[in-house]
Each structure stands twice: as structure tokens, then as C-alpha cells.
Write a protein that holds these residues in place. Structure first.
Motif, mmCIF file in Angstrom:
data_model
loop_
_atom_site.group_PDB
_atom_site.id
_atom_site.type_symbol
_atom_site.label_atom_id
_atom_site.label_comp_id
_atom_site.label_asym_id
_atom_site.label_seq_id
_atom_site.Cartn_x
_atom_site.Cartn_y
_atom_site.Cartn_z
ATOM 1 N N VAL A 166 0.959 -1.234 0.061
ATOM 2 C CA VAL A 166 0.038 -0.002 -0.002
ATOM 3 C C VAL A 166 0.916 1.115 0.165
ATOM 4 C CG1 VAL A 166 -1.802 1.390 1.059
ATOM 5 C CG2 VAL A 166 -1.981 -1.102 1.073
ATOM 6 N N LEU A 167 2.073 1.308 0.771
ATOM 7 C CA LEU A 167 2.909 2.279 0.989
ATOM 8 C C LEU A 167 3.500 2.635 -0.468
ATOM 9 C CD1 LEU A 167 4.104 2.134 4.407
ATOM 10 C CD2 LEU A 167 1.969 3.348 3.894
ATOM 11 N N GLN A 168 3.930 1.686 -0.901
ATOM 12 C CA GLN A 168 4.665 1.864 -2.339
ATOM 13 C C GLN A 168 3.563 2.404 -3.433
ATOM 14 O OE1 GLN A 168 5.581 -1.947 -4.069
ATOM 15 N NE2 GLN A 168 7.481 -1.717 -4.001
ATOM 16 N N ARG A 169 2.317 1.969 -3.361
ATOM 17 C CA ARG A 169 1.417 2.724 -4.196
ATOM 18 C C ARG A 169 1.087 4.147 -3.840
ATOM 19 N NH1 ARG A 169 -1.595 -1.218 -7.208
ATOM 20 N NH2 ARG A 169 -3.003 0.437 -7.722
ATOM 21 N N ALA A 170 1.313 4.613 -2.564
ATOM 22 C CA ALA A 170 0.961 5.914 -2.067
ATOM 23 C C ALA A 170 2.265 6.616 -2.604
ATOM 24 C CB ALA A 170 0.848 5.906 -0.686
ATOM 25 N N ALA A 171 3.338 6.201 -2.651
ATOM 26 C CA ALA A 171 4.749 6.771 -2.939
ATOM 27 C C ALA A 171 4.244 7.295 -4.439
ATOM 28 C CB ALA A 171 5.764 6.171 -2.682
ATOM 29 N N GLN A 172 3.989 6.198 -5.122
ATOM 30 C CA GLN A 172 3.918 6.639 -6.810
ATOM 31 C C GLN A 172 2.860 7.678 -6.907
ATOM 32 O OE1 GLN A 172 2.381 2.905 -8.172
ATOM 33 N NE2 GLN A 172 4.478 1.806 -7.917
ATOM 34 N N ALA A 173 1.588 7.747 -6.025
ATOM 35 C CA ALA A 173 0.681 8.815 -6.340
ATOM 36 C C ALA A 173 1.426 10.129 -5.805
ATOM 37 C CB ALA A 173 -0.425 8.390 -5.356
ATOM 38 N N ALA A 174 2.233 10.028 -4.843
ATOM 39 C CA ALA A 174 2.764 11.397 -4.519
ATOM 40 C C ALA A 174 3.481 11.919 -5.451
ATOM 41 C CB ALA A 174 3.580 11.322 -3.093
ATOM 42 N N ASP A 175 4.356 10.948 -6.196
ATOM 43 C CA ASP A 175 5.284 11.274 -7.309
ATOM 44 C C ASP A 175 4.638 11.925 -8.463
ATOM 45 O OD1 ASP A 175 7.341 10.575 -6.149
ATOM 46 O OD2 ASP A 175 7.750 8.471 -7.201
ATOM 47 N N GLN A 176 3.239 11.490 -8.619
ATOM 48 C CA GLN A 176 2.409 12.109 -9.823
ATOM 49 C C GLN A 176 1.813 13.414 -9.143
ATOM 50 O OE1 GLN A 176 1.835 11.095 -12.709
ATOM 51 N NE2 GLN A 176 3.376 9.228 -12.263
ATOM 52 N N GLY A 177 2.012 13.853 -8.169
ATOM 53 C CA GLY A 177 1.322 15.118 -7.546
ATOM 54 C C GLY A 177 -0.118 14.975 -6.851
ATOM 55 N N SER A 178 -0.171 13.984 -6.733
ATOM 56 C CA SER A 178 -1.477 13.638 -5.688
ATOM 57 C C SER A 178 -1.361 14.149 -4.236
ATOM 58 C CB SER A 178 -1.824 12.287 -6.025
ATOM 59 O OG SER A 178 -3.202 12.199 -5.184
ATOM 60 N N THR A 179 -2.132 14.717 -3.736
ATOM 61 C CA THR A 179 -1.972 15.094 -2.330
ATOM 62 C C THR A 179 -2.741 14.344 -1.145
ATOM 63 O OG1 THR A 179 -3.895 16.867 -2.593
ATOM 64 C CG2 THR A 179 -1.392 17.523 -2.960
ATOM 65 N N ARG A 180 -3.851 13.670 -1.512
ATOM 66 C CA ARG A 180 -4.478 12.752 -0.769
ATOM 67 C C ARG A 180 -4.540 11.424 -1.238
ATOM 68 N NH1 ARG A 180 -10.400 15.218 0.687
ATOM 69 N NH2 ARG A 180 -8.845 16.923 0.961
ATOM 70 N N PHE A 181 -4.343 10.481 -0.395
ATOM 71 C CA PHE A 181 -4.362 9.071 -0.919
ATOM 72 C C PHE A 181 -5.646 8.320 -0.011
ATOM 73 C CE2 PHE A 181 -2.447 4.572 -0.739
ATOM 74 C CZ PHE A 181 -2.406 4.444 -2.357
ATOM 75 N N CYS A 182 -6.578 7.909 -0.879
ATOM 76 C CA CYS A 182 -7.703 7.352 -0.075
ATOM 77 C C CYS A 182 -7.847 6.074 -0.393
ATOM 78 C CB CYS A 182 -8.936 7.893 -1.272
ATOM 79 S SG CYS A 182 -8.845 9.678 -1.370
ATOM 80 N N MET A 183 -7.807 5.355 0.617
ATOM 81 C CA MET A 183 -7.768 3.695 0.730
ATOM 82 C C MET A 183 -9.005 3.162 1.103
ATOM 83 S SD MET A 183 -4.247 3.913 2.828
ATOM 84 C CE MET A 183 -4.475 5.483 3.623
ATOM 85 N N GLY A 184 -9.786 2.309 0.009
ATOM 86 C CA GLY A 184 -11.023 1.640 0.274
ATOM 87 C C GLY A 184 -10.880 0.272 0.381
ATOM 88 N N ALA A 185 -11.923 -0.206 1.342
ATOM 89 C CA ALA A 185 -11.938 -1.585 1.471
ATOM 90 C C ALA A 185 -13.448 -1.983 1.098
ATOM 91 C CB ALA A 185 -11.610 -1.910 2.921
ATOM 92 N N ALA A 186 -13.766 -2.992 0.607
ATOM 93 C CA ALA A 186 -15.246 -3.742 0.242
ATOM 94 C C ALA A 186 -15.640 -4.637 1.547
ATOM 95 C CB ALA A 186 -15.018 -4.568 -0.880
ATOM 96 N N TRP A 187 -15.970 -3.791 2.795
ATOM 97 C CA TRP A 187 -16.268 -4.200 4.029
ATOM 98 C C TRP A 187 -17.556 -3.376 4.171
ATOM 99 C CZ3 TRP A 187 -11.043 -3.060 6.369
ATOM 100 C CH2 TRP A 187 -10.201 -3.991 6.091
ATOM 101 N N ARG A 188 -18.356 -4.242 4.977
ATOM 102 C CA ARG A 188 -19.843 -3.587 5.533
ATOM 103 C C ARG A 188 -19.158 -3.019 6.927
ATOM 104 N NH1 ARG A 188 -25.005 -4.027 7.130
ATOM 105 N NH2 ARG A 188 -25.584 -4.258 9.204
ATOM 106 N N ASN A 189 -17.956 -3.379 7.564
ATOM 107 C CA ASN A 189 -17.437 -2.659 8.434
ATOM 108 C C ASN A 189 -15.751 -3.356 8.598
ATOM 109 O OD1 ASN A 189 -19.827 -4.467 9.943
ATOM 110 N ND2 ASN A 189 -17.793 -4.723 10.796
ATOM 111 N N PRO A 190 -14.936 -2.481 9.077
ATOM 112 C CA PRO A 190 -13.810 -3.465 9.531
ATOM 113 C C PRO A 190 -14.012 -3.989 10.769
ATOM 114 C CG PRO A 190 -13.694 -0.948 10.136
ATOM 115 C CD PRO A 190 -15.097 -1.032 9.672
ATOM 116 N N LYS A 191 -13.306 -5.398 10.708
ATOM 117 C CA LYS A 191 -13.013 -6.301 12.105
ATOM 118 C C LYS A 191 -11.842 -5.833 12.856
ATOM 119 C CE LYS A 191 -15.253 -10.170 10.045
ATOM 120 N NZ LYS A 191 -15.344 -9.576 8.675
#
Ligand code: SAM
Ligand code: DTB
Ligand code: SF4
Length: 350
Positions: free
Chosen positions: A87-112
């Protein structure tokens, strides 16, 4: 005579007032929205967020639009929660592309509870890179909201999706009240709220009025308001419905109207032109920016669906003269949105 643009957040909007905004002649509505936008934001700056699906598919909920529900026959493969380092690797790539917010989504009803340690590591790691963090994990307990705040989470995304009246025609496994309860826990914990929904699901104008009304009358306006255009996915209830009844598809003018009304009623919020840009013309997107949209998702993928992509967006930004918004600008808006209602922000004395 035209009224002065509404700049102070109001949470006492009536449905009639919101319906009257939707009813305005199109150019009048867009003009008013542009005035509110310019009074509160740098008009040609757009905040860039990047999405990553950290846990895909196999979701127990039955949201009629979603490719990740177990009820959908969409071909999306269920995966386990991603490793923190990946996940952190993908965030670093997004930062390199100029993105300022990293949104992480999970297909859950709720987290355990057993998922929380990894989630917390992800929030901390992304924050250490200097990006804003956003999570969307489904319903939260008060304890989970506090844990996320403690980890430094900046935003929590939890959409109301549609009007209260239409909610149970789109989702039956939870209620609008459940959604509002989680939003209230997120607010109480002191995390910025990201909440919006989807238009183009075959809803009526009255449903769009009810959708914006619900958001604009929350105790505080969400700091981010994503307006998604339905991405019709084959094998989902709504994707198949739209394929069978193409006349139910929302037209571009009505989509822009929805963005404009969100901008006018929630003047300090970042209004995000979210899913659906991939199949939207550049002109319609330009009208959305004119009508007050000032945030997008970047990259070539949303959670499971395709997105416009960085090259296409760079070309659009160049043609329209738009530029990426700095984090400091976003934070100024958050401060403004948190000011007691009725307060006017004073500039420091010379
Ligand atoms: N499971 C969590 C939840 O429902 O809150 C987080 C992920 S969920 C995919 C986040 C949001 O994406 C939904 O609330 C919905 O508004 C939006 N979304 C999902 N599928 C979509 C589609 N096909 N088109 C447009 N928006 C969609
Ligand atoms: C939001 O309002 N839109 C994003 C984000 N919040 C999580 C998700 C869009 C999903 C589009 C369909 C897909 O990728 O599966
Ligand atoms: Fe699950 Fe969220 Fe998709 Fe609904 S929208 S099916 S809760 S992943």
C-alpha cells in the motif's frame, strides 16, 4: 437585482430552497455557483486525490451499483487485505504524480477489530510521506473512529449515496440511519468527513434534491463532497437496469446542475467530480469546474473501474488552465468550514 453570493455555511436549507436552485435557468444556476466558488476558493485550482482498493470484492452488502458486492455478477475477484508495504509503495507513486490525498477503500460492511492494526500502519505510513490520508471502510464503531483519529487519519469517506426516500431501493442490507450514525461518530472523533453519493442511478430530480438536502443539513457540512456519476457495471442491479433502459441515464446538464447546487449549498466544502469522468466529455467536466467542482480522483483506476488517467488529465488541465491545489490551500478550507456558523473570516490587520 442578483443577491450577494452565499459564503457562510448554512445548515438550515429547506427542500423547497434546494428545489428552487435546481429549477433555475441553467446559466443562472452555474453563474451563481461560480460566484460562490470564487468567493470561497481559488477558482482554477483542483485538489487531487488518488484511490487504492486495499481490499477488493466479496462484500456482504447489496449496494445495487457496486461491482464488489457478493450479490453482483461482475467478475470482480475477491482479494484479502493488501500488505502494508504494498500500500505504501502505491501511495509513494501517487505522491510522485502530484497527488496530495491518498484514499484507501475496503469492500467491507465494517472493519473487524483484527484488521485495525494494519489499517493504522497504513494511515501512519502514508502520513509520513506528507500526503493527506483518507479511508473508506464501511460502518465504524465509536472505538474504531477514535483509533483512526489517534493514528492521524485526515478524512473518512462514507457516502449517503442517494435521497432518504430512495435509499432502500438501492441498498437493503443497511439503512440511511446506519450511514448517518457512522458520519456522526467520525465527526465526533474529529476526523474530516467526506460524504456524497451517486447520481444517474435512475433517480428523480426530487431524489437529487433530497440527496443534497441531507448533506447540506448535517450538523457540519462534509469537508469533502464526492459527486459520482454512476459507472454502470454489467452484472450489478443498476448497471443492468441502465443497459435495459438507457432513457434512465442522467443527462450532462442535470449532472452539472447537481454539482452547482452542492457548491451553492455547501460553500466551503471541496466538491469532488468523482467516478464517471472516464466517459464524460471534457466540456462537461469543464462545466463542472465552472459550477464549483474543485477536486478529482487521479490515476487510471478508481477502485475497480477505469478512471481518466494522468496523461488525459494533464492534457485537460493544460487546455483549461487548471492547476493542482496545494495541501495548505485545502487545510485553509477545512478551517473555514469548521468556523462557527454565521462567523465571517477576518483578514489579519495590516
Ligand atoms: N465499502 C465501503 C462503503 O460502502 O462505504 C467503501 C467503498 S464503496 C465502493 C465507496 C463508494 O463508492 C460508495 O458509497 C459509492 O458511492 C461509490 N461507488 C461504488 N460503486 C460505484 C459505481 N459503480 N459508480 C459510482 N460510484 C460508485
Ligand atoms: C467516492 O465517493 N467515490 C470513490 C470513493 N468515494 C471511494 C469510489 C468510486 C468507485 C467507482 C466504482 C469502482 O471503482 O468500483
Ligand atoms: Fe460493499 Fe461498499 Fe460496495 Fe456497498 S459500496 S457493496 S458496502 S464495497
Amino acid at each position: 437585482m442578483t443577491e450577494a453570493p452565499q459564503t457562510e455555511p448554512r445548515t438550515d436549507w429547506t427542500r423547497e430552497e434546494i428545489a428552487a436552485l435546481f429549477d433555475l435557468p441553467f446559466t443562472e444556476l452555474v453563474f451563481r455557483a461560480a460566484e460562490v466558488h470564487r468567493a470561497n476558493h481559488a477558482a482554477n485550482e483542483v485538489q487531487l486525490s488518488t484511490l487504492l482498493s486495499i481490499k477488493t470484492g466479496g462484500c456482504a452488502e447489496d449496494c445495487g451499483y457496486c461491482s464488489q458486492s457478493v450479490k453482483a455478477d461482475s467478475g470482480v475477484k475477491a482479494t484479502k487485505l493488501m500488505d502494508v508495504q504494498a500500500v505504501l509503495q502505491r501511495a509513494a507513486q501517487a505522491a510522485d504524480q502530484g497527488s496530495t490525498r491518498f484514499c484507501m477503500g475496503a469492500a467491507w460492511r465494517n472493519p473487524k477489530d483484527r484488521d485495525m492494526p494494519a489499517i493504522i500502519e497504513m494511515v501512519k505510513g502514508v502520513r509520513e510521506m506528507g500526503m493527506e490520508t483518507c479511508m473508506t471502510l464501511g460502518m465504524l464503531t465509536p472505538e474504531q473512529a477514535d483509533m483512526l483519529k489517534e493514528a492521524g487519519l485526515d478524512y473518512y469517506n462514507h457516502n449517503i449515496d442517494t435521497s432518504p426516500e430512495r435509499y432502500d431501493q438501492v441498498i437493503t442490507t443497511r439503512t440511511m440511519e446506519d450511514r448517518l450514525d457512522t458520519l456522526s461518530e467520525v465527526r465526533r472523533a474529529g476526523i474530516n468527513v467526506c460524504s456524497g453519493g451517486i447520481v444517474g442511478m435512475g433517480e428523480t430530480r426530487e431524489d437529487r434534491v433530497g440527496f443534497v438536502h441531507t448533506l447540506a443539513t448535517l450538523p457540519d457540512h462534509p469537508q469533502s463532497v464526492p459527486v459520482n456519476a454512476l459507472v454502470p457495471v454489467k452484472g450489478t442491479v443498476l448497471g443492468d437496469m441502465l443497459a435495459d433502459t438507457p432513457m434512465a441515464k442522467i443527462d450532462d446538464v442535470e449532472f452539472v446542475r447537481t454539482v452547482a447546487v452542492a457548491r451553492i449549498t455547501m460553500p466551503h466544502s471541496m466538491v469532488r467530480l468523482s467516478a464517471g469522468r472516464e466517459s464524460m466529455s471534457e466540456m462537461t467536466q469543464a462545466m463542472c469546474f465552472m459550477a464549483g467542482a474543485n477536486s478529482i480522483f487521479t490515476g487510471d483506476k478508481l477502485l475497480t473501474a477505469p478512471n481518466a488517467g494522468d496523461d488525459t488529465d494533464a492534457a485537460m488541465f493544460a487546455r483549461l488552465g487548471l492547476k493542482a491545489m496545494a495541501i495548505s490551500e485545502t487545510q485553509e478550507q477545512v478551517d473555514a468550514s469548521r468556523m462557527p456558523k454565521g462567523c465571517v473570516k477576518m483578514e489579519p490587520a495590516e
